[in-house]
Design a protein around this motif. Structure first.
Motif, PDB file in Angstrom:
ATOM      1  N   GLN A 102      -6.625  10.028   4.934  1.00 17.47           N
ATOM      2  CA  GLN A 102      -7.312   9.630   3.700  1.00 17.47           C
ATOM      3  C   GLN A 102      -6.628   8.472   2.965  1.00 17.47           C
ATOM      4  O   GLN A 102      -7.162   7.955   1.993  1.00 17.47           O
ATOM      5  CB  GLN A 102      -7.422  10.835   2.752  1.00 17.47           C
ATOM      6  CG  GLN A 102      -8.215  11.992   3.347  1.00 17.47           C
ATOM      7  CD  GLN A 102      -8.469  13.078   2.319  1.00 17.47           C
ATOM      8  OE1 GLN A 102      -8.849  12.800   1.192  1.00 17.47           O
ATOM      9  NE2 GLN A 102      -8.255  14.326   2.717  1.00 17.47           N
ATOM     10  N   ARG A 103      -5.472   8.075   3.438  1.00 14.82           N
ATOM     11  CA  ARG A 103      -4.689   7.055   2.734  1.00 14.82           C
ATOM     12  C   ARG A 103      -5.442   5.731   2.620  1.00 14.82           C
ATOM     13  O   ARG A 103      -5.525   5.134   1.541  1.00 14.82           O
ATOM     14  CB  ARG A 103      -3.352   6.856   3.446  1.00 14.82           C
ATOM     15  CG  ARG A 103      -2.491   5.742   2.868  1.00 14.82           C
ATOM     16  CD  ARG A 103      -1.140   5.703   3.547  1.00 14.82           C
ATOM     17  NE  ARG A 103      -0.391   6.896   3.218  1.00 14.82           N
ATOM     18  CZ  ARG A 103       0.385   7.032   2.145  1.00 14.82           C
ATOM     19  NH1 ARG A 103       0.486   6.022   1.287  1.00 14.82           N
ATOM     20  NH2 ARG A 103       1.040   8.132   1.929  1.00 14.82           N
ATOM     21  N   LEU A 119      -0.440  12.542   0.328  1.00 17.96           N
ATOM     22  CA  LEU A 119      -1.771  12.199   0.841  1.00 17.96           C
ATOM     23  C   LEU A 119      -1.844  12.457   2.334  1.00 17.96           C
ATOM     24  O   LEU A 119      -0.961  12.030   3.094  1.00 17.96           O
ATOM     25  CB  LEU A 119      -2.050  10.711   0.605  1.00 17.96           C
ATOM     26  CG  LEU A 119      -2.690  10.279  -0.706  1.00 17.96           C
ATOM     27  CD1 LEU A 119      -2.674   8.761  -0.802  1.00 17.96           C
ATOM     28  CD2 LEU A 119      -4.106  10.781  -0.773  1.00 17.96           C
ATOM     29  N   PHE A 141      -6.661   3.908  -0.923  1.00 21.32           N
ATOM     30  CA  PHE A 141      -6.157   2.595  -1.315  1.00 21.32           C
ATOM     31  C   PHE A 141      -7.291   1.587  -1.456  1.00 21.32           C
ATOM     32  O   PHE A 141      -7.288   0.762  -2.374  1.00 21.32           O
ATOM     33  CB  PHE A 141      -5.131   2.086  -0.307  1.00 21.32           C
ATOM     34  CG  PHE A 141      -4.559   0.749  -0.684  1.00 21.32           C
ATOM     35  CD1 PHE A 141      -3.648   0.631  -1.727  1.00 21.32           C
ATOM     36  CD2 PHE A 141      -4.953  -0.412  -0.022  1.00 21.32           C
ATOM     37  CE1 PHE A 141      -3.132  -0.602  -2.098  1.00 21.32           C
ATOM     38  CE2 PHE A 141      -4.440  -1.650  -0.390  1.00 21.32           C
ATOM     39  CZ  PHE A 141      -3.528  -1.737  -1.430  1.00 21.32           C
ATOM     40  N   ALA A 168      -6.128   8.781  -6.511  1.00 19.09           N
ATOM     41  CA  ALA A 168      -5.464   9.978  -5.992  1.00 19.09           C
ATOM     42  C   ALA A 168      -5.053  10.932  -7.105  1.00 19.09           C
ATOM     43  O   ALA A 168      -4.799  12.118  -6.845  1.00 19.09           O
ATOM     44  CB  ALA A 168      -4.229   9.585  -5.178  1.00 19.09           C
ATOM     45  N   GLU A 224       0.833  -1.211   0.000  1.00 20.48           N
ATOM     46  CA  GLU A 224       0.000   0.000   0.000  1.00 20.48           C
ATOM     47  C   GLU A 224       0.861   1.252   0.000  1.00 20.48           C
ATOM     48  O   GLU A 224       0.581   2.219  -0.715  1.00 20.48           O
ATOM     49  CB  GLU A 224      -0.924  -0.002   1.217  1.00 20.48           C
ATOM     50  CG  GLU A 224      -1.753   1.269   1.363  1.00 20.48           C
ATOM     51  CD  GLU A 224      -2.593   1.278   2.627  1.00 20.48           C
ATOM     52  OE1 GLU A 224      -2.881   2.391   3.131  1.00 20.48           O
ATOM     53  OE2 GLU A 224      -2.962   0.191   3.121  1.00 20.48           O
ATOM     54  N   HIS A 225       1.932   1.240   0.783  1.00 21.05           N
ATOM     55  CA  HIS A 225       2.816   2.409   0.865  1.00 21.05           C
ATOM     56  C   HIS A 225       3.432   2.729  -0.495  1.00 21.05           C
ATOM     57  O   HIS A 225       3.450   3.892  -0.921  1.00 21.05           O
ATOM     58  CB  HIS A 225       3.901   2.145   1.906  1.00 21.05           C
ATOM     59  CG  HIS A 225       4.845   3.293   2.096  1.00 21.05           C
ATOM     60  ND1 HIS A 225       4.523   4.409   2.847  1.00 21.05           N
ATOM     61  CD2 HIS A 225       6.108   3.510   1.620  1.00 21.05           C
ATOM     62  CE1 HIS A 225       5.534   5.260   2.824  1.00 21.05           C
ATOM     63  NE2 HIS A 225       6.505   4.737   2.098  1.00 21.05           N
ATOM     64  N   LEU A 251       0.997   4.156  -3.287  1.00 26.37           N
ATOM     65  CA  LEU A 251       0.614   5.564  -3.181  1.00 26.37           C
ATOM     66  C   LEU A 251       1.797   6.479  -2.883  1.00 26.37           C
ATOM     67  O   LEU A 251       1.602   7.640  -2.514  1.00 26.37           O
ATOM     68  CB  LEU A 251      -0.444   5.727  -2.075  1.00 26.37           C
ATOM     69  CG  LEU A 251      -1.767   4.987  -2.315  1.00 26.37           C
ATOM     70  CD1 LEU A 251      -2.639   5.046  -1.063  1.00 26.37           C
ATOM     71  CD2 LEU A 251      -2.503   5.571  -3.507  1.00 26.37           C
ATOM     72  N   TRP A 259       2.190  10.310  -4.157  1.00 33.02           N
ATOM     73  CA  TRP A 259       1.220  11.361  -3.825  1.00 33.02           C
ATOM     74  C   TRP A 259       1.386  11.881  -2.402  1.00 33.02           C
ATOM     75  O   TRP A 259       1.650  11.106  -1.476  1.00 33.02           O
ATOM     76  CB  TRP A 259      -0.209  10.834  -3.997  1.00 33.02           C
ATOM     77  CG  TRP A 259      -0.622  10.690  -5.428  1.00 33.02           C
ATOM     78  CD1 TRP A 259      -1.169  11.648  -6.237  1.00 33.02           C
ATOM     79  CD2 TRP A 259      -0.487   9.522  -6.242  1.00 33.02           C
ATOM     80  NE1 TRP A 259      -1.398  11.157  -7.498  1.00 33.02           N
ATOM     81  CE2 TRP A 259      -0.987   9.851  -7.531  1.00 33.02           C
ATOM     82  CE3 TRP A 259      -0.012   8.241  -6.019  1.00 33.02           C
ATOM     83  CZ2 TRP A 259      -1.018   8.941  -8.569  1.00 33.02           C
ATOM     84  CZ3 TRP A 259      -0.032   7.331  -7.059  1.00 33.02           C
ATOM     85  CH2 TRP A 259      -0.521   7.679  -8.314  1.00 33.02           C
ATOM     86  N   GLU A 304      -2.631  11.492   5.917  1.00 35.97           N
ATOM     87  CA  GLU A 304      -2.644  10.146   6.472  1.00 35.97           C
ATOM     88  C   GLU A 304      -4.065   9.652   6.712  1.00 35.97           C
ATOM     89  O   GLU A 304      -4.360   8.457   6.540  1.00 35.97           O
ATOM     90  CB  GLU A 304      -1.852  10.114   7.783  1.00 35.97           C
ATOM     91  CG  GLU A 304      -1.544   8.720   8.294  1.00 35.97           C
ATOM     92  CD  GLU A 304      -0.704   7.917   7.296  1.00 35.97           C
ATOM     93  OE1 GLU A 304      -0.935   6.686   7.206  1.00 35.97           O
ATOM     94  OE2 GLU A 304       0.159   8.495   6.624  1.00 35.97           O
ATOM     95  N   ARG A 338       9.024   9.580   2.495  1.00 39.60           N
ATOM     96  CA  ARG A 338       8.259   8.367   2.174  1.00 39.60           C
ATOM     97  C   ARG A 338       9.172   7.273   1.617  1.00 39.60           C
ATOM     98  O   ARG A 338       8.941   6.084   1.847  1.00 39.60           O
ATOM     99  CB  ARG A 338       7.134   8.702   1.174  1.00 39.60           C
ATOM    100  CG  ARG A 338       6.027   9.565   1.772  1.00 39.60           C
ATOM    101  CD  ARG A 338       4.784   9.584   0.895  1.00 39.60           C
ATOM    102  NE  ARG A 338       4.993  10.236  -0.385  1.00 39.60           N
ATOM    103  CZ  ARG A 338       4.892  11.547  -0.591  1.00 39.60           C
ATOM    104  NH1 ARG A 338       4.614  12.364   0.421  1.00 39.60           N
ATOM    105  NH2 ARG A 338       5.063  12.063  -1.799  1.00 39.60           N
TER     106      ARG A 338
END
Length: 478
Positions: free
Chosen positions: A85-86, A81, A90, A121, A72-73, A76, A79, A83, A169
């Protein structure tokens, strides 16, 4: 005198016996057909042998993996994003991706292009494309690796500095324990995450090299060693053979940069703690393909069931006819697929892999993959499919063994460096250390002062070379 007439007996009528003959033939035919159907049913439902049954049972679900999943990390990562809404973004991406994947998988083979997955996103949040960031290429023999640092344009570094929290990230990837897609997602969806992982590795290596050269050698080496630790952890827990090969390349790239940094790092300088893992033997799962083969088998089951339900699939050639035909049996076909991959969990093969015995490669290339004759008769369409789709798995075994050898070379570099720091001649130290660490793998010290390691899987390169630790310190200080 009277004459008595002899009467001849009248013949017994044969009509009733002849009339019963078609009925008897029909009964015999029904019995034969029933026997054949019963035999076919029994053959189709026959349990596999105990060893194969254990492998199939173990493959029903993915094995446990360490730590959190980075999928998942990485999906995305481009972007910015919030946290909060992450998870929702996904979840939406995952639902749409599965719909696209199933639509693609249900289409006839070659009838539609591979789907392009676009995150929800896109257009809603700021995006920093990884391909626009500074990257260091260290995979192939012709890649410049450390010397390629000077070729990175200043604008690429500026983009990274302006890219919000992208660098953070990328660094956060190291906090995850493994990387793999769940079974519901299509190959192409994992390829997206694997591509992002490739980009993050090359960016991380560029940052490590720049830090080493321009800021702090010990910090730069620390960053490179941390990338090796993550690469070897991820390599041991994969979901598909293609993904495993991508991770293999990233592992080699990371170790190659570490080797080049060690060549410019003073022998007497202490190594950062992040490099301690290099001195440890490789984890057995790095060379094992058992869990990867299990994921491949689960995907095959999913694809064939989809073919039967939908009437077509991307693994199903139109030449095979209707997949819902009684001439095709999904259970047997999945069992055959498992048998063709069972070498991946065979203890004898695993022992040969861990001891770096090249006989493992030949053993897998000769692994019995053809369906049993009797089962082939009752599943003729599946038999054709099985014989058409028989890749040479031995090169995957060779690649896994090469990964173990590359990690052992990391061990050798660290122990050689320690011996050199104590004043031992490098040739003497290599003669003492190489064989116990590298096992049967061939290596040589070239005239140019590099350690050259033979590869078993030679389709891309026959050897990988590392400079001797400390051999370029003087040149780096000039």
């Amino acid at each position: 005198m009277t004459t008595r007439r002899m009467s001849t007996p009248e013949p017994t009528p044969a009509a009733p016996r002849q009339a019963n003959w078609p009925l008897r033939m029909a009964v015999v035919l029904v019995l034969v057909v029933a026997l054949l159907l019963l035999t076919a049913w029994a053959v189709r439902r026959a349990a596999p042998d105990d060893e194969l049954a254990r492998v199939i049972a173990a493959w029903q679900a993915p094995p446990p993996a360490p730590g959190a999943n980075a999928f998942e990390h990485l999906w995305l990562i481009e972007w910015d994003l919030p946290e909060a809404q992450r998870a929702a973004v996904f979840a939406d991406d995952r639902e749409r991706t599965i719909e696209q994947a199933n639509a693609t998988a249900a289409a006839p083979a070659g009838s539609v292009p591979a789907p392009e997955y676009v995150s929800s996103a896109e257009g809603r949040f700021p995006r920093w494309a990884l391909e626009d960031q500074p990257q260091l290429q260290c995979v192939r023999a012709e890649d410049a690796c450390l010397s390629g640092l000077s070729e990175i344009e200043p604008e690429a570094w500026q983009r990274l500095e302006q890219a919000g929290g992208l660098r953070e990230r990328i660094e956060a990837v190291h906090g995850f324990g493994h990387l793999r897609a769940d079974d519901a997602l299509h190959f192409a969806s994992f390829a997206s995450a694997a591509t992002q992982r490739s980009h993050t590795t090359r960016i991380a290596l560029a940052i490590a090299a720049r830090t080493f050269r321009e800021q702090s050698p010990v910090q730069g080496l620390s960053l490179a060693c941390r990338e090796v630790a993550t690469a070897r952890r991820f390599a041991g827990h994969s979901a598909h053979l293609i993904a495993r090969m991508i991770k293999s390349s990233l592992l080699r790239a990371s170790l190659r940069l570490v080797g080049e940094l060690l060549a410019e790092y003073p022998l007497q300088a202490p190594l950062p703690t992040e490099c301690a893992l290099l001195a440890q033997p490789p984890e057995p799962e790095v060379g094992s393909m058992c869990a990867v083969a299990g994921a491949e088998n689960r995907w095959m089951r999913h694809a064939l069931l989809l073919a039967v339900e939908q009437g077509s699939a991307d693994v199903w050639s139109a030449d095979l006819g209707d997949p819902s035909s009684p001439l095709f049996d999904v259970g047997l076909s999945v069992q055959w697929h498992a048998r063709a991959l069972a070498w991946s969990c065979d203890q004898g093969v695993l022992e040969q892999v861990r001891s770096d015995d090249p006989a493992a490669i030949a053993r897998v290339s000769q692994w019995p993959a053809d369906p049993p004759v009797l089962q082939c008769i009752v599943n003729p369409v599946g038999c054709t499919l099985a014989r058409v789709a028989q890749p040479d798995y031995s090169r995957y075994v060779a690649r896994g063994m090469d990964d173990l050898a590359v990690l052992r070379m990391g061990q050798l570099l660290i122990q050689l460096r320690e011996a050199q720091a104590r004043g031992e001649d490098s040739d003497v130290a290599l003669a003492r250390l190489a064989r116990p660490i590298l096992n049967q793998r061939r290596w040589k010290l070239t005239k140019s002062g590099t350690l050259e390691l033979e590869m078993y899987e030679v389709s891309r390169q026959a050897t990988i070379a590392w400079p001797v630790p400390g051999s370029r310190v003087a040149a780096a200080n000039d």
